[in-house]
Design a protein around this motif. Structure first.
Motif, PDB file in Angstrom:
ATOM      1  N   THR A 149     -12.594   2.613   2.803  1.00  0.00           N
ATOM      2  CA  THR A 149     -11.405   1.832   1.833  1.00  0.00           C
ATOM      3  C   THR A 149     -10.250   3.062   2.312  1.00  0.00           C
ATOM      4  O   THR A 149      -9.276   2.505   2.373  1.00  0.00           O
ATOM      5  N   HIS A 150     -10.630   4.249   1.906  1.00  0.00           N
ATOM      6  CA  HIS A 150      -9.428   5.099   2.126  1.00  0.00           C
ATOM      7  C   HIS A 150      -8.871   5.166   3.629  1.00  0.00           C
ATOM      8  O   HIS A 150      -7.701   5.043   3.705  1.00  0.00           O
ATOM      9  N   PHE A 151      -9.588   4.859   4.627  1.00  0.00           N
ATOM     10  CA  PHE A 151      -9.363   4.790   5.998  1.00  0.00           C
ATOM     11  C   PHE A 151      -8.197   3.482   6.086  1.00  0.00           C
ATOM     12  O   PHE A 151      -7.258   3.886   6.501  1.00  0.00           O
ATOM     13  N   TRP A 152      -8.581   2.470   5.307  1.00  0.00           N
ATOM     14  CA  TRP A 152      -7.761   1.293   5.666  1.00  0.00           C
ATOM     15  C   TRP A 152      -6.408   1.343   4.813  1.00  0.00           C
ATOM     16  O   TRP A 152      -5.429   0.913   5.379  1.00  0.00           O
ATOM     17  N   ILE A 153      -6.602   2.209   3.727  1.00  0.00           N
ATOM     18  CA  ILE A 153      -5.355   2.581   3.006  1.00  0.00           C
ATOM     19  C   ILE A 153      -4.292   3.415   3.531  1.00  0.00           C
ATOM     20  O   ILE A 153      -3.253   3.276   3.693  1.00  0.00           O
ATOM     21  N   ALA A 154      -4.944   4.370   4.221  1.00  0.00           N
ATOM     22  CA  ALA A 154      -4.235   5.273   4.903  1.00  0.00           C
ATOM     23  C   ALA A 154      -3.658   4.638   6.217  1.00  0.00           C
ATOM     24  O   ALA A 154      -2.354   4.801   6.590  1.00  0.00           O
ATOM     25  N   LYS A 155      -4.385   3.877   6.877  1.00  0.00           N
ATOM     26  CA  LYS A 155      -3.812   2.836   8.135  1.00  0.00           C
ATOM     27  C   LYS A 155      -2.555   2.105   7.672  1.00  0.00           C
ATOM     28  O   LYS A 155      -1.607   2.077   8.515  1.00  0.00           O
ATOM     29  N   ARG A 156      -2.789   1.225   6.514  1.00  0.00           N
ATOM     30  CA  ARG A 156      -1.928   0.520   6.096  1.00  0.00           C
ATOM     31  C   ARG A 156      -0.456   1.475   5.678  1.00  0.00           C
ATOM     32  O   ARG A 156       0.686   0.851   6.245  1.00  0.00           O
ATOM     33  N   TYR A 157      -0.623   2.330   5.298  1.00  0.00           N
ATOM     34  CA  TYR A 157       0.479   3.340   4.682  1.00  0.00           C
ATOM     35  C   TYR A 157       1.128   3.704   6.186  1.00  0.00           C
ATOM     36  O   TYR A 157       2.579   3.872   6.318  1.00  0.00           O
ATOM     37  N   ILE A 158       0.419   4.156   7.047  1.00  0.00           N
ATOM     38  CA  ILE A 158       1.113   4.741   8.296  1.00  0.00           C
ATOM     39  C   ILE A 158       1.926   3.422   9.050  1.00  0.00           C
ATOM     40  O   ILE A 158       2.863   3.689   9.317  1.00  0.00           O
ATOM     41  N   GLU A 159       1.181   2.250   9.175  1.00  0.00           N
ATOM     42  CA  GLU A 159       1.809   1.097   9.736  1.00  0.00           C
ATOM     43  C   GLU A 159       3.061   0.549   8.834  1.00  0.00           C
ATOM     44  O   GLU A 159       4.097   0.101   9.588  1.00  0.00           O
ATOM     45  N   GLU A 160       2.940   0.814   7.793  1.00  0.00           N
ATOM     46  CA  GLU A 160       4.268   0.347   6.704  1.00  0.00           C
ATOM     47  C   GLU A 160       5.368   1.530   6.701  1.00  0.00           C
ATOM     48  O   GLU A 160       6.498   0.969   6.333  1.00  0.00           O
ATOM     49  N   ASN A 161       5.219   2.840   7.149  1.00  0.00           N
ATOM     50  CA  ASN A 161       5.957   3.672   7.092  1.00  0.00           C
ATOM     51  C   ASN A 161       7.485   3.390   7.884  1.00  0.00           C
ATOM     52  O   ASN A 161       8.561   3.565   6.946  1.00  0.00           O
ATOM     53  N   PRO A 162       7.512   2.853   9.037  1.00  0.00           N
ATOM     54  CA  PRO A 162       8.865   2.569   9.698  1.00  0.00           C
ATOM     55  C   PRO A 162       9.438   1.521   8.916  1.00  0.00           C
ATOM     56  O   PRO A 162      10.686   1.532   8.805  1.00  0.00           O
ATOM     57  N   VAL A 163       8.914   0.560   8.232  1.00  0.00           N
ATOM     58  CA  VAL A 163       9.270  -0.625   7.715  1.00  0.00           C
ATOM     59  C   VAL A 163      10.127   0.015   6.215  1.00  0.00           C
ATOM     60  O   VAL A 163      11.163  -0.253   6.191  1.00  0.00           O
ATOM     61  N   LYS A 164       9.398   0.822   5.525  1.00  0.00           N
ATOM     62  CA  LYS A 164       9.708   1.441   4.424  1.00  0.00           C
ATOM     63  C   LYS A 164      11.134   2.455   4.678  1.00  0.00           C
ATOM     64  O   LYS A 164      12.114   2.438   3.674  1.00  0.00           O
ATOM     65  N   ALA A 165      11.134   2.870   5.936  1.00  0.00           N
ATOM     66  CA  ALA A 165      12.296   3.651   6.303  1.00  0.00           C
ATOM     67  C   ALA A 165      13.661   2.862   6.829  1.00  0.00           C
ATOM     68  O   ALA A 165      14.501   3.382   7.217  1.00  0.00           O
ATOM     69  N   GLY A 166      13.254   1.460   6.936  1.00  0.00           N
ATOM     70  CA  GLY A 166      14.427   0.565   7.464  1.00  0.00           C
ATOM     71  C   GLY A 166      14.492   0.702   9.087  1.00  0.00           C
ATOM     72  O   GLY A 166      15.542   0.337   9.503  1.00  0.00           O
ATOM     73  N   LEU A 167      13.412   1.254   9.690  1.00  0.00           N
ATOM     74  CA  LEU A 167      13.269   1.183  11.187  1.00  0.00           C
ATOM     75  C   LEU A 167      13.099  -0.177  11.953  1.00  0.00           C
ATOM     76  O   LEU A 167      13.259  -0.547  12.840  1.00  0.00           O
ATOM     77  N   CYS A 168      12.413  -1.126  11.126  1.00  0.00           N
ATOM     78  CA  CYS A 168      12.039  -2.566  11.448  1.00  0.00           C
ATOM     79  C   CYS A 168      11.573  -3.184  10.244  1.00  0.00           C
ATOM     80  O   CYS A 168      11.742  -2.692   9.156  1.00  0.00           O
ATOM     81  N   HIS A 169      11.512  -4.435  10.373  1.00  0.00           N
ATOM     82  CA  HIS A 169      11.399  -5.410   9.621  1.00  0.00           C
ATOM     83  C   HIS A 169       9.776  -5.694   9.225  1.00  0.00           C
ATOM     84  O   HIS A 169       9.392  -5.945   8.026  1.00  0.00           O
ATOM     85  N   ARG A 170       9.157  -5.589  10.198  1.00  0.00           N
ATOM     86  CA  ARG A 170       7.519  -5.706   9.928  1.00  0.00           C
ATOM     87  C   ARG A 170       6.720  -4.701  10.972  1.00  0.00           C
ATOM     88  O   ARG A 170       7.358  -4.072  11.904  1.00  0.00           O
ATOM     89  N   PRO A 171       5.579  -4.186  10.387  1.00  0.00           N
ATOM     90  CA  PRO A 171       4.901  -3.076  11.296  1.00  0.00           C
ATOM     91  C   PRO A 171       4.544  -3.405  12.750  1.00  0.00           C
ATOM     92  O   PRO A 171       4.916  -2.507  13.428  1.00  0.00           O
TER      93      PRO A 171
END
Length: 90
Positions: A56-78
């Motif tokens: 569970t922690h692995f999938w949470i970390a993976k999602r966080y990493i993939e969403e990071n560029p979206v949150k930073a405004g670098l793209c619209h989707r992971p």
């Protein structure tokens, strides 16, 4: 990310995380400096690490990493971030 790196990694026995990161930073720092026409330190010394506790922690970390560029405004989707794992899962 332009200013930092997120990585999920499994270490091989006999190599500490510090050794692995030193190897990565040494190699990539030399290549980046060569490409940029720079010299000197490329990476900061410190890093932040976290041991993955379970699947569970692995999938949470993976999602966080993939969403990071979206949150930073670098793209619209992971999937739009060409440097991330989500782009290869399309």
């Amino acid at each position: 990310m332009p200013t930092h790196v997120h990585v999920l990694v499994t270490r091989f026995q006999g190599n500490t995380l510090s050794q692995v990161l030193h190897s990565w930073k040494s190699y990539t720092g030399k290549v980046a400096n060569r490409l940029l026409g720079q010299t000197g330190r490329f990476w900061q010394e410190e890093y932040f690490d976290r041991r993955i506790r379970d699947e569970t922690h692995f999938w949470i970390a993976k999602r966080y990493i993939e969403e990071n560029p979206v949150k930073a405004g670098l793209c619209h989707r992971p999937e739009d971030w060409m440097f991330g794992s989500a782009a290869r899962q399309r």
